[in-house]
Write an enzyme that holds these catalytic residues in place. Structure first.
Site, mmCIF file in Angstrom:
data_model
loop_
_atom_site.group_PDB
_atom_site.id
_atom_site.type_symbol
_atom_site.label_atom_id
_atom_site.label_comp_id
_atom_site.label_asym_id
_atom_site.label_seq_id
_atom_site.Cartn_x
_atom_site.Cartn_y
_atom_site.Cartn_z
ATOM 1 N N HIS A 192 27.046 67.589 -73.391
ATOM 2 C CA HIS A 192 28.081 67.213 -73.480
ATOM 3 C C HIS A 192 28.673 67.734 -74.881
ATOM 4 C CE1 HIS A 192 25.865 63.999 -74.305
ATOM 5 N NE2 HIS A 192 26.620 63.438 -74.973
ATOM 6 N N PHE B 173 19.278 60.447 -79.756
ATOM 7 C CA PHE B 173 19.827 59.211 -80.172
ATOM 8 C C PHE B 173 20.722 58.368 -79.249
ATOM 9 C CE2 PHE B 173 22.812 62.213 -81.252
ATOM 10 C CZ PHE B 173 24.015 61.878 -81.113
ATOM 11 N N ASP C 42 34.309 61.980 -79.999
ATOM 12 C CA ASP C 42 34.137 60.402 -79.464
ATOM 13 C C ASP C 42 33.210 60.847 -78.024
ATOM 14 O OD1 ASP C 42 33.829 57.762 -79.535
ATOM 15 O OD2 ASP C 42 35.411 57.449 -78.165
#
Length: 195
Positions: A176, A148, A68
């Site tokens: 990240h 994206f 996530d």
């Protein structure tokens, strides 16, 4: 070794496949017949990653990992954060999300932001998490066609281009998600001499 990557996002799948060693067979949710929406009801990025990994393990029985990611904007008290994907509504539209963010920062001098990714690995009934952060800032307009999500408006620190203007290899190296997946791969290699 085979692992399920618990995502329906084909862009994420492409990014991660470029980082995973060839002798790890990566399965998508489609490959295991999972077509339902996996719950993401936690109030932290780490909580959502863990929830997704545990859902696949519990309902499908596969060793897996899930990620996530959140974009934290300093001037907005770290919003959109855990709500990054649905910032402008449940339609989860990247253009809508970027437009909302740019509108909210229209008069902001401080445009500092960072991405945080948490990867949760469910392997042999053990849970591990890996974190990756990329610091940068929000541009005033969209630049680039690659990537994206928020990539066209996020400019990593020390670079003069957005993620959407970078080749995938550079984005994976400094980004990240790439940092978190690299830690995952290091962990897998240290626990399996065949990788």
């Amino acid at each position: 070794m085979q692992l399920v990557f618990a995502t329906n996002n084909l862009n994420k799948l492409k990014e991660v496949q470029a980082l995973i060693p060839a002798n790890i067979k990566l399965l998508s949710l489609k490959d295991i017949g999972c077509f339902e929406d996996i719950p993401e009801t936690q109030n932290t990025i780490e909580g959502n990653a863990i929830q997704k990994a545990e859902y696949i393990k519990e309902h499908y029985g596969y060793d897996c990992f899930a990620d996530d990611t959140g974009l934290m904007v300093e001037a907005l008290n770290d919003a959109p954060g855990v709500y990054s994907a649905r910032y402008a509504g449940i339609q989860r539209d990247a253009q809508d999300n970027m437009n909302k963010l740019l509108d909210e920062l229209a008069n902001a001098e401080n445009r500092d932001a960072h991405f945080t990714t948490v990867v949760a690995l469910h392997l042999n009934n053990h849970l591990e998490t890996f974190h990756g952060i990329c610091n940068g800032s929000i541009t005033k307009t969209k630049h680039g066609k690659k990537g994206f999500g928020y990539d066209p408006i996020f400019q990593p620190k020390d670079y003069d281009m957005t993620f959407a203007e970078m080749d995938l290899s550079l984005k994976n190296e400094i980004g990240h998600r790439g940092k978190a997946i690299s830690k995952l791969v290091h962990f897998l290699k240290s626990h399996n001499s065949k990788i």
